[in-house]
Design a protein around this motif. Structure first.
Motif, PDB file in Angstrom:
ATOM      1  N   THR A 162       0.796  -1.231   0.000  1.00  0.00           N
ATOM      2  CA  THR A 162       0.000   0.000   0.000  1.00  0.00           C
ATOM      3  C   THR A 162       0.826   1.278   0.000  1.00  0.00           C
ATOM      4  O   THR A 162       0.275   2.363  -0.194  1.00  0.00           O
ATOM      5  N   GLN A 163       2.140   1.159   0.234  1.00  0.00           N
ATOM      6  CA  GLN A 163       3.001   2.343   0.173  1.00  0.00           C
ATOM      7  C   GLN A 163       3.575   2.583  -1.223  1.00  0.00           C
ATOM      8  O   GLN A 163       4.193   3.619  -1.467  1.00  0.00           O
ATOM      9  N   MET A 164       3.355   1.636  -2.118  1.00  0.00           N
ATOM     10  CA  MET A 164       3.941   1.695  -3.455  1.00  0.00           C
ATOM     11  C   MET A 164       3.560   2.982  -4.190  1.00  0.00           C
ATOM     12  O   MET A 164       2.399   3.372  -4.240  1.00  0.00           O
ATOM     13  N   GLN A 165       4.568   3.633  -4.769  1.00  0.00           N
ATOM     14  CA  GLN A 165       4.348   4.862  -5.531  1.00  0.00           C
ATOM     15  C   GLN A 165       4.636   4.685  -7.019  1.00  0.00           C
ATOM     16  O   GLN A 165       3.972   5.313  -7.853  1.00  0.00           O
TER      17      GLN A 165
ATOM     18  N   GLU B 162      -8.580  -6.618  -9.508  1.00  0.00           N
ATOM     19  CA  GLU B 162      -9.477  -5.651  -8.860  1.00  0.00           C
ATOM     20  C   GLU B 162      -8.892  -5.170  -7.539  1.00  0.00           C
ATOM     21  O   GLU B 162      -9.011  -3.991  -7.177  1.00  0.00           O
ATOM     22  N   SER B 163      -8.205  -6.096  -6.827  1.00  0.00           N
ATOM     23  CA  SER B 163      -7.703  -5.776  -5.498  1.00  0.00           C
ATOM     24  C   SER B 163      -6.600  -4.721  -5.506  1.00  0.00           C
ATOM     25  O   SER B 163      -6.309  -4.129  -4.470  1.00  0.00           O
ATOM     26  N   TRP B 164      -6.023  -4.443  -6.661  1.00  0.00           N
ATOM     27  CA  TRP B 164      -4.993  -3.415  -6.721  1.00  0.00           C
ATOM     28  C   TRP B 164      -5.566  -2.024  -6.491  1.00  0.00           C
ATOM     29  O   TRP B 164      -4.819  -1.048  -6.415  1.00  0.00           O
ATOM     30  N   SER B 165      -6.862  -1.931  -6.360  1.00  0.00           N
ATOM     31  CA  SER B 165      -7.486  -0.650  -5.991  1.00  0.00           C
ATOM     32  C   SER B 165      -7.017  -0.197  -4.607  1.00  0.00           C
ATOM     33  O   SER B 165      -7.176   0.970  -4.243  1.00  0.00           O
ATOM     34  N   ASN B 166      -6.412  -1.141  -3.827  1.00  0.00           N
ATOM     35  CA  ASN B 166      -5.853  -0.788  -2.520  1.00  0.00           C
ATOM     36  C   ASN B 166      -4.603   0.074  -2.626  1.00  0.00           C
ATOM     37  O   ASN B 166      -4.186   0.683  -1.636  1.00  0.00           O
ATOM     38  N   LEU B 167      -3.998   0.132  -3.803  1.00  0.00           N
ATOM     39  CA  LEU B 167      -2.742   0.866  -3.975  1.00  0.00           C
ATOM     40  C   LEU B 167      -3.033   2.352  -4.138  1.00  0.00           C
ATOM     41  O   LEU B 167      -2.787   2.959  -5.189  1.00  0.00           O
ATOM     42  N   THR B 168      -3.507   2.950  -3.093  1.00  0.00           N
ATOM     43  CA  THR B 168      -3.985   4.336  -3.163  1.00  0.00           C
ATOM     44  C   THR B 168      -2.858   5.365  -3.165  1.00  0.00           C
ATOM     45  O   THR B 168      -3.110   6.552  -3.374  1.00  0.00           O
TER      46      THR B 168
ATOM     47  N   ARG C 135       2.562   6.144 -10.397  1.00  0.00           N
ATOM     48  CA  ARG C 135       2.910   5.776 -11.765  1.00  0.00           C
ATOM     49  C   ARG C 135       2.860   4.260 -11.919  1.00  0.00           C
ATOM     50  O   ARG C 135       3.492   3.535 -11.159  1.00  0.00           O
ATOM     51  N   LEU C 136       2.098   3.803 -12.908  1.00  0.00           N
ATOM     52  CA  LEU C 136       1.927   2.375 -13.165  1.00  0.00           C
ATOM     53  C   LEU C 136       2.219   2.093 -14.636  1.00  0.00           C
ATOM     54  O   LEU C 136       1.560   2.625 -15.520  1.00  0.00           O
ATOM     55  N   TYR C 137       3.232   1.240 -14.856  1.00  0.00           N
ATOM     56  CA  TYR C 137       3.670   0.907 -16.212  1.00  0.00           C
ATOM     57  C   TYR C 137       3.406  -0.575 -16.473  1.00  0.00           C
ATOM     58  O   TYR C 137       4.107  -1.437 -15.939  1.00  0.00           O
TER      59      TYR C 137
ATOM     60  N   GLU D 291     -13.282  -1.326 -12.792  1.00  0.00           N
ATOM     61  CA  GLU D 291     -13.981  -0.153 -12.264  1.00  0.00           C
ATOM     62  C   GLU D 291     -13.369   0.286 -10.932  1.00  0.00           C
ATOM     63  O   GLU D 291     -13.257   1.484 -10.650  1.00  0.00           O
ATOM     64  N   SER D 292     -12.927  -0.704 -10.136  1.00  0.00           N
ATOM     65  CA  SER D 292     -12.428  -0.407  -8.786  1.00  0.00           C
ATOM     66  C   SER D 292     -11.161   0.428  -8.791  1.00  0.00           C
ATOM     67  O   SER D 292     -10.841   1.074  -7.790  1.00  0.00           O
ATOM     68  N   TRP D 293     -10.420   0.440  -9.902  1.00  0.00           N
ATOM     69  CA  TRP D 293      -9.198   1.219  -9.945  1.00  0.00           C
ATOM     70  C   TRP D 293      -9.456   2.720  -9.850  1.00  0.00           C
ATOM     71  O   TRP D 293      -8.515   3.507  -9.708  1.00  0.00           O
ATOM     72  N   SER D 294     -10.698   3.107  -9.904  1.00  0.00           N
ATOM     73  CA  SER D 294     -11.045   4.519  -9.701  1.00  0.00           C
ATOM     74  C   SER D 294     -10.657   4.989  -8.305  1.00  0.00           C
ATOM     75  O   SER D 294     -10.588   6.192  -8.046  1.00  0.00           O
ATOM     76  N   GLU D 295     -10.387   4.020  -7.394  1.00  0.00           N
ATOM     77  CA  GLU D 295      -9.976   4.364  -6.033  1.00  0.00           C
ATOM     78  C   GLU D 295      -8.486   4.690  -5.928  1.00  0.00           C
ATOM     79  O   GLU D 295      -8.015   5.155  -4.886  1.00  0.00           O
ATOM     80  N   CYS D 296      -7.732   4.452  -7.000  1.00  0.00           N
ATOM     81  CA  CYS D 296      -6.294   4.777  -7.014  1.00  0.00           C
ATOM     82  C   CYS D 296      -6.138   6.267  -7.289  1.00  0.00           C
ATOM     83  O   CYS D 296      -5.639   6.687  -8.345  1.00  0.00           O
TER      84      CYS D 296
END
Length: 388
Positions: free
Chosen positions: A164-167, A182-188, A192-194, A206-211
């Motif tokens: 969860t600290q990942m930037q 879907e669970s990667w929505s926890n990575l708030t 930057r995601l490549y 849809e859940s990635w809207s929480e990032c």
């Protein structure tokens, strides 16, 4: 007598403090190299001059932080070959590791999940294979992880949702497959995601809207399907979205007008249909839009004359029809306008001569335009209207 006791007490206190100041760096340095004997066991030890006869603290690429007592290893571009050693799991104080742009082979060691101090791992541009270790989900202090441009296979681990600290997470240019968890929505905290240039499939979650810290999202050149999620309008920090060369379908969401920090969006080479959303005229950042090679229809929206932040628009190879809006002469920041290979009709607007940006490039070829070239267009830097 009480005064003498007090003075002795103060003297003892100051002595203790002095010893702490003088000894603390040495103690921290010793902590840095805890378990460091395993460093010399790697195949490239001799190449780096990692010799047991010299002090570990003097070895190439090793840096000790005397304040935190943590160890950094930087072996960037050292032409190293061989594999990543399981034994390095004993480097309990390791906080940063960079062995990028080398010739490493083998796999990512699952045993490294015990390196709880790790905040940064950079291993791009090697020849690493195998899968992404599920066990690395326990590296909860990790801020930066890049294993892009390798030969990594398998799927994206759901367990990594614990990071969860990942930037910054770089997994691009590998052979990863499967869906986007879907669970990667926890990575708030992810900024930057490549994930571009893999074999990823399925839909955009849809859940990635929480990032909501996400500023750069790269998912180009995969096998993704489905539609562009309306819910992603909540990604109000996002500046770059690259989704080109997938098999995405459906329409361009009007709700994405809420992406107020967007500066670059590429959805080219998909199967998108529908019209250009009028609401997008409300986007205020200097913006580059690429929607080439889709199945877009409808006309060029008159409302986009208010899209004054638009710097580049590419909508070639679609089925856009209707005329060229004279009101688009208000787009004075436009540097590139590519409308070739559509179904546009009518004449070339005199008013467009106002779009006189220094580097302005316009391509209107392969449409159904008629009439003559307005004399006022002489001011336009590079304009192509051939094959009309």
């Amino acid at each position: 007598m009480p005064v003498q006791i007090t003075l002795r007490a103060w003297a003892a206190l100051w002595l203790c403090m002095l010893l702490h100041v003088l000894c603390a760096p040495a103690v921290a340095a010793e902590a840095c190299f805890q378990g460091a004997s395993v460093l010399g066991e790697v195949s490239w030890a001799a190449q780096l001059g990692w010799d047991a006869s010299t002090n570990v603290s003097q070895w190439t690429g090793l840096t000790c932080n005397s304040t935190t007592g943590t160890l950094s290893i930087n072996l960037y571009n050292q032409d190293l070959s061989g594999s990543l050693p399981d034994a390095w799991s004993a480097l309990s104080q390791l906080s940063e590791l960079n062995i990028s742009n080398c010739k490493l082979t083998g796999t990512l060691p699952s045993s490294w999940s015990t390196l709880e101090q790790l905040s940064s791992i950079a291993l791009p541009e090697n020849s690493l294979a195998g899968t992404l270790p599920d066990s690395w989900g326990s590296l909860t202090q990790l801020l930066y992880l890049d294993v892009g441009t390798n030969n990594i296979t398998g799927t994206l681990p759901k367990s990594w949702s614990s990071m969860t600290q990942m930037q910054v997470l770089g997994l691009n240019n590998n052979q990863l497959k499967g869906g986007l968890p879907e669970s990667w929505s926890n990575l708030t905290n992810l900024a930057r995601l490549y994930l571009g240039d893999n074999l990823l499939e399925g839909t955009l979650p849809e859940s990635w809207s929480e990032c909501n810290s996400l500023s750069k999202l790269y998912l180009e050149e995969n096998l993704l399907v489905g539609t562009l999620p309306q819910s992603w309008s909540a990604l109000t920090s996002v500046a770059t979205v690259s989704l080109k060369m997938n098999s995405l379908s459906g329409t361009l969401p009007s709700s994405w007008a809420g992406l107020t920090k967007l500066t670059d969006m590429d959805v080219s080479s998909n199967r998108l249909d529908g019209t250009l959303p009028s609401a997008w005229a409300g986007l205020t950042q200097s913006l580059s839009l690429d929607m080439t090679c889709n199945m877009l229809t409808g006309t060029l929206p008159e409302s986009w004359s208010n899209f004054t932040s638009l710097s580049s628009l590419s909508v070639s190879n679609n089925s856009i029809s209707g005329t060229l809006p004279s009101s688009w002469s208000a787009l004075t920041k436009l540097l590139v306008l590519d409308l070739k290979q559509n179904l546009l009709t009518g004449t070339l607007p005199e008013a467009w001569s106002d779009i006189s940006s220094l580097a302005f490039v316009m391509d209107l070829s392969d449409n159904r335009l008629a009439g003559t070239l307005p004399s006022s267009w002489a001011n336009l830097a590079q304009a192509s209207h051939a094959s009309n």
